[in-house]
Write a protein that holds these residues in place. Sequence first.
Motif, PDB file in Angstrom:
ATOM      1  N   ARG A  17      42.277  40.822  40.762  1.00  0.00           N
ATOM      2  CA  ARG A  17      42.022  40.793  39.366  1.00  0.00           C
ATOM      3  C   ARG A  17      40.622  41.055  39.075  1.00  0.00           C
ATOM      4  N   SER A  18      39.456  40.492  39.467  1.00  0.00           N
ATOM      5  CA  SER A  18      38.116  40.474  39.271  1.00  0.00           C
ATOM      6  C   SER A  18      37.770  41.992  39.606  1.00  0.00           C
ATOM      7  N   VAL A  19      38.019  42.665  40.648  1.00  0.00           N
ATOM      8  CA  VAL A  19      37.842  43.841  41.171  1.00  0.00           C
ATOM      9  C   VAL A  19      38.262  44.877  40.022  1.00  0.00           C
ATOM     10  N   LEU A  20      39.568  44.752  39.705  1.00  0.00           N
ATOM     11  CA  LEU A  20      40.187  45.767  38.246  1.00  0.00           C
ATOM     12  C   LEU A  20      39.290  45.439  36.980  1.00  0.00           C
ATOM     13  N   ALA A  21      39.082  44.394  36.685  1.00  0.00           N
ATOM     14  CA  ALA A  21      38.414  44.109  35.581  1.00  0.00           C
ATOM     15  C   ALA A  21      37.011  44.822  35.547  1.00  0.00           C
ATOM     16  N   LEU A  22      36.214  44.704  36.527  1.00  0.00           N
ATOM     17  CA  LEU A  22      35.055  45.415  36.501  1.00  0.00           C
ATOM     18  C   LEU A  22      35.083  46.756  36.749  1.00  0.00           C
ATOM     19  N   LEU A  23      35.917  47.382  37.348  1.00  0.00           N
ATOM     20  CA  LEU A  23      36.231  48.930  37.141  1.00  0.00           C
ATOM     21  C   LEU A  23      36.661  49.202  35.996  1.00  0.00           C
ATOM     22  N   LEU A  24      37.516  48.351  35.050  1.00  0.00           N
ATOM     23  CA  LEU A  24      37.933  48.757  33.922  1.00  0.00           C
ATOM     24  C   LEU A  24      36.869  48.670  32.839  1.00  0.00           C
ATOM     25  N   LEU A  25      36.111  47.631  33.140  1.00  0.00           N
ATOM     26  CA  LEU A  25      34.939  47.416  31.974  1.00  0.00           C
ATOM     27  C   LEU A  25      33.962  48.725  32.217  1.00  0.00           C
ATOM     28  N   GLN A  26      33.890  49.327  33.252  1.00  0.00           N
ATOM     29  CA  GLN A  26      32.849  50.539  33.644  1.00  0.00           C
ATOM     30  C   GLN A  26      33.479  51.571  33.910  1.00  0.00           C
TER      31      GLN A  26
END
Length: 266
Positions: A17-26
Amino acid sequence: MLNCADSSATPTAPKPRSVLALLLLQANQTVPVTALIQELWGHEPPASALTTLQTYVLHLRKLFSAALAMPAPEVAKSILVTTPGGYLFRSISDDFDLAHYERLSGEGRQALAAGQNALAAERLTQAQALWRGPALTDVRAGPLLQPQVKRLEESRLTTVEQGIEARLRLGRHQEVLSDLAGMMVEHRLHENLHAQFMVALHRSGRRQEALRVFQQLRATMTEELGLEPSKRLHLLQQAILSDDPALEVAPRTDGLAQLLDQITVR
């Protein structure tokens, strides 16, 4: 976190979830492998960090593949892409909530600055409606996500303030009262929100309540910060006490800041 049509591509485990969040925010930018590892494990990652990260990315691609009914190789080629030194989430759709929010809030800010208050109120209200709770509330934020969460929450608060400002300019002071009453609980020391609440109450014929808002803010600031409210808040209190005509009519082109300036120079 991410819905694709009628399906979800949201992982259940915390680190993916953290990986996905970071990718989505950038989105549309490469996120370096080193940054992803730091977010997940800090400055002391395990020896298996890179392999584990690759496993998380593979898992995310499978989720996208299932949600979009798209072959996994195509997902790797066009959506969650491996780049030199990192990964990139490619977004070209305004259906992506963050992109949609930023477009609407940007249009709202521009309209407000241009005095197009009805358009500003519409766009800023639409932007605010895209929020369904605090930013990344279901994600364990590490050293890189924490500043992103703060940035998003600051942006959300600014959008709320500007949306209220636009509606005050339009004379919709009674309409904003319930919004502001809720904001007072969440932002007990926020001076501009309190000023907006005081003006809205005064214009709604609730002068004593407007003065109580000031007194409560003053008591809270004195007790918790050892500070008085700003000069502008004191001037607004005096304007309400003296029933200053500048407060009576919702200005169509001038906002709260200009209204307070008008009070200041008297």
